[in-house]
Design a protein around this motif. Structure first.
Motif: not given
Lengths: 155, 819
Positions: B616-644
């Motif tokens: 991953t890179n070292g930035k915080n991106f916050g919520l990003l547009d995922a389409g259909h008015e859905l805003a989500l964080p990237v996996h590194a900023e959320a609990p239960g990521s694939p790496g976990h």
């Protein structure tokens, strides 16, 4: 994750019960429990029967809990939890039956025509291998059979 | 999208690709090449046995032939073919753009290729393994196999198993976390269920074999007597370890193939599968039951009656869930309007062959019959009916069914049907004869037999059938080649199937879906026939390329609710480099240059560090547009990521290996002759208690380091405390290993205790490495209040190191203190 684990809970419980039975059985044979009489039965059968009943009872309790549990997010997983509990209970009853049906630590000789497993000397001077490395002379009818292939033949 | 997901140009692009379609295709093609090599060996075996007293090959070569045939088919064909199909197909079935850890898939492929190459090359140098595919000790021990033949097997197969473990973790995380929005677990395609369960079985089933291989290699290389009965070892321990893997392996091979049947059959029957829930219940039952059957491969080793009873009962029980699946499939055919197209023909072949194999399996599960048939050609015939029936025919059905997906072209039915009949007739002729000649007493693995035994005609016919089968497979390969080069272009969904892999252009583009679907039905394509077009038009989720990122959706395990956007890594040579270094480690052991092995191990650690650093890179991106008015964080900023979750499943596999090691220790202590050992570990518990105390104290620090509200300064401080504790514990464990344990070659006890201590020390060192990594990431600014996965993974492995150290000290010190 817990809902997924619940869905296989009955089978996991069976796996634990089955392992306990097999493990206890090995320990009992090694320590000579079949020779220790407690009333009409030997110590091994008593302990194993107890472990079997406890296992069956525990899975039965788990099954009962699953059938009474409040529905979760996914109906299929609830159904699987109930089904696996009942199936695990059935499997525990069936796979534990040898506790009361079979001889405890006896083995049978199986003639072995090839290969060699651990050369151990026999009392009559013939080089033999134990057919049952797990069996003890006292309790396991340590059956030694002639081995046809010896290390020297490998050069 | 193609520019983002494609492999890139030239040799570097080819070597550095991590795209799941590329990796999946490579696995499948390589597995098929190994299959062809295995088939050639089978034909050589059958040529030798065709006539009595044959002088075609001598016994030494013959031993290599049958050992390599079995090993190739099991380890280099069946499992990798499953991995390849899973890698290629899973993301497409789940509505994702790639697997959870694309670099891990690529690493797995290179490990598989290198390990397989070591094994196959040994044939050309005349040093191929020759102790049978299950490598029983003491035949495979140094006194009886003094050359490097057995080492080739142990090293090569373990190298390949690294690939299988990587695949298992990858598949589990992908199925559980990378599904399309709305794809609830109770709507998941059955093939994904099958692969999920198979991956779980691989995670638990393969470590016993890896452990057994390590122990046997230690015995062969350093004379540590785990399997030597003269020094407290037991050859039967190898059989337990091998079959703890070997029996689940049968189901690991069968279940994905059954998944193909459950996917293809309803399409051929033009209906939906009957008994979706029952089939899932059946595969879960098979998965667990299959771990309770291993002793039925050891019925003739003199195991006590009661144990025979336990395993005979469990072996018979396994027929029930298998039967449930068969009935569900028959019911589906009954309820539908089946068409006898080519995939269906292979499925019917599967039914006939597998059911016969299943029935002879029930026969062999019965102890009295097992004793009669053990080690005869009957068993060889049975296992081929199970594995060819339960794996090859379904995979042929799957190949024919999904080939348009790979090639974008239509199959050539007539040639394919001729291939099927040649394979089907040839197979049955070969192995029906082997059943009979086995019942007449022909042992397996003999290289010759006298004419007076009366086995000649059976063997001649079996050999004849084997060559017919070979022509069938050649015709199948020709059919595929012709389809690729001459077949007509196919329409988008040629079989009118309902699953998501058909909602894309054919052949599949590198990114699978231009935008990701929202799923509300078991068969999304049937539910909305225009789905492919809508997705191609960008009407789904994540339809807009962003910064050249490889994006796919991460969702809730059960409900499929979108949780985060997974940013997947791009193409890199790191997996190849890491695999080369891993190969260097294995080859240096094989060559007996043990001093080089740690050097390569350090190189692997450096590669892994770099690998994790660039995840991953070292930035915080916050919520990003995922389409259909859905805003989500990237996996590194959320609990239960694939790496976990990857770490969690890696610990499950590692823990299984450790549990098996403890089982081996307990087994030897209880069962083997020559115990109690002449000398025990030094009884003084002080060093161990101190090591345990500092690790336990550090686990409190680990807890605080991962607390939600901890500041970066606090996290750093607690990580430093963990580091200090780990250094102290490691030093104490190394001191204990060096001074307190009797010489490992003196007795199996000493050897096992040494392995236990080395295992604990290795995991403390690993925890130290991961803690150091987390500190470095904090220092470089990669960790923030939202991005804590590095710290959490370090804490997780610290906890594991603490647990194994505690168990090792308890298991070794307490008996010494009581003695």
């Amino acid at each position: 994750m817990s809902a997924l684990l619940r869905a296989i809970g009955g089978w996991l419980a069976w796996a634990v019960g089955f392992s306990i039975l097999y493990g206890l059985h090995g320990v009992a044979c090694a320590l000579g429990w079949p020779a220790i009489r407690i009333g009409p039965v030997d110590l091994q059968r008593l302990v194993l029967a107890f472990a079997w009943i406890v296992s069956v009872g525990s899975i039965a309790a788990w099954t009962w809990l699953q059938w009474r549990a409040a529905p979760g997010k996914i109906a299929l997983l609830d159904w699987l939890a109930r089904g696996s509990a009942a199936a695990g209970l059935f499997a525990m009853v069936i796979s534990g039956l040898p506790v009361v049906l079979s001889a405890p630590c006896g083995t049978d000789a199986v003639p072995w025509s090839r290969g060699t497993i651990g050369m151990v000397g026999c009392s009559n001077g013939t080089r033999c291998r134990p057919a049952a490395p797990s069996a003890t002379p006292e309790h396991g009818e340590a059956l030694a059979v002639r081995d046809m292939v010896f290390p020297e033949e490998f050069g | 999208m193609h520019a983002i997901w494609d492999r890139g140009p030239g040799l570097r692009g080819a070597l550095g690709t991590v795209n799941h379609s590329d990796v999946g295709r490579r696995f499948i093609i390589t597995a098929f090449v190994f299959f062809c090599i295995g088939r050639v060996l089978a034909m050589l075996i059958r040529t030798q046995l065709a006539t009595p007293g044959s002088a075609f090959v001598g016994p030494a070569i013959y031993n290599q032939l049958f050992t390599m045939h079995g090993s190739i088919m099991m380890f280099l064909f069946a499992i990798p073919m499953i991995e390849g199909l899973a890698f290629y197909m899973l993301p497409k079935l789940l509505g994702a753009r790639d697997m959870a850890f694309p670099r891990l898939s690529a690493f797995g492929y290179w490990c598989y290729l290198f390990g397989g190459t070591i094994l196959v090359l040994s044939l050309f140098f005349g040093v191929a393994p020759d102790s049978g595919w299950f490598m029983y000790t003491p035949l495979s021990s140094k006194p009886f196999t003094p050359g490097i033949n057995a080492d080739v097997w142990l090293i090569g197969v373990t190298f390949v198993e690294v690939s299988a473990m990587a695949a298992a973790i990858e598949i589990m995380v992908s199925v559980l976390k990378l599904r399309a929005p709305g794809l609830r677990i109770d709507r998941m395609p059955l093939f994904a269920w099958y692969l999920l369960v198979t991956a779980l079985m691989m995670l638990i089933g393969f470590p016993p074999l890896i452990l057994g291989s390590i122990l046997l290699e230690l015995e062969r290389a350093f004379d540590w007597p785990f399997f030597d009965p003269n020094r407290g070892g037991d050859p039967l321990l190898w059989q337990h370890l091998f079959w703890l893997f070997g029996h689940p392996e049968v189901y690991i091979i069968f279940l994905p193939a059954a998944g193909v049947v459950s996917t293809v059959l309803p399409v051929m029957a033009r209906t939906r599968i009957i008994g979706y829930g029952w089939i899932i219940a059946a595969i879960l039952a098979l998965a667990i039951l299959s771990f309770g059957l291993w002793v039925h491969h050891m019925f003739t080793t003199g195991i006590p009656h009661m144990a025979l009873g336990f395993f005979s009962a469990a072996s018979a029980l396994v027929a029930i869930p298998t039967g449930i699946q068969i009935f569900a499939w028959i019911g589906t055919i009954w309820a539908g309007r089946p068409e006898l197209k080519l995939p269906m023909l292979h499925i019917l072949g599967f039914f006939v062959v597998f059911i016969i194999g299943g029935l002879t399996g029930v026969m062999l599960a019965m102890v009295p019959f097992n004793w009669q048939a053990h080690d005869t050609a009957f068993v060889t015939a049975h296992l081929h009916y199970v594995l060819v029936g339960g794996f090859v025919f379904p995979m042929l059905a799957g190949a024919v069914y999904w080939l348009p997906h790979f090639t974008g072209r239509q199959p050539i039915e007539r040639l394919g049907k001729a291939a099927f009949w040649l394979i089907f007739i040839g197979f049955n002729l070969t192995f029906l004869m082997m059943h009979m000649v086995g019942l007449l007493g022909q042992p397996r693995r003999i290289y010759s037999y006298p004419e007076a035994m009366g086995w000649t005609w059976y063997n001649l016919l079996a050999s004849f059938g084997s060559f017919i089968m070979a022509f069938g497979f050649a015709l199948f390969a020709l059919d595929v080649a012709l389809q690729i080069w001459l077949g007509r272009h196919t329409q988008r969904n040629p079989w009118r199937a309902g699953t998501l892999e058909w909602a894309m252009p054919l052949p599949a583009p590198s990114y699978n879906f231009a935008s990701l679907p929202s799923v509300s039905d078991f068969e999304p394509v049937t539910d909305d026939p225009q789905l492919a077009l809508k997705l191609a038009c960008g009407e789904g989720f994540l339809g807009e390329p962003r910064h050249g990122w490889r994006e796919t959706m991460g969702s809730h395990m059960l409900t499929g609710r979108p949780e985060y956007i997974v940013l997947l890594p791009g193409n890199t040579l790191l997996p190849l480099l890491t695999a080369v270094m891993t190969g260097g480690f294995f080859v240096s052991i094989l060559a007996g240059v043990y001093a080089l092995a740690p050097v390569f191990l350090v190189a692997v650690a450096i590669c892994a560090w770099r690998w994790a650093w660039t995840t991953t890179n070292g930035k915080n991106f916050g919520l990003l547009d995922a389409g259909h008015e859905l805003a989500l964080p990237v996996h590194a900023e959320a609990p239960g990521s694939p790496g976990h979750w990857g770490s969690v499943f890696a610990i499950v596999a590692d823990g299984t290996l450790f549990a098996t090691l403890v089982f081996g220790y307990a087994y030897l202590w209880t069962i083997a002759g020559g115990w109690p050992p002449p000398a025990l570990i030094a009884a003084s518990p002080i060093g161990g208690i101190v090591a345990l105390a500092v690790l336990a104290g550090a686990s409190l620090a680990a807890r605080k380091a991962t607390a939600v509200r901890a500041t970066l300064t606090e996290r750093r401080r607690f990580l430093w405390m963990m580091t200090g504790a780990q250094v102290v514990a490691l030093a104490l464990l190394i001191h204990e290993t060096a001074t307190a344990i009797p010489p490992p070659s003196s007795h199996a006890y000493a050897a096992t205790v040494m392995v236990l201590f080395v295992y604990a020390a290795f995991h403390v060192a690993l925890a130290l490495l991961l803690t150091g990594f987390a500190l470095a990431r904090i220092r470089a600014g990669f960790v923030s209040d939202q991005r804590t996965v590095d710290v959490r993974v370090a804490a997780m492995w610290h906890g594991y190191a603490l647990a194994v150290t505690a168990v090792v000290l308890l298991a070794t010190k307490v008996p010494a203190m009581l003695a």
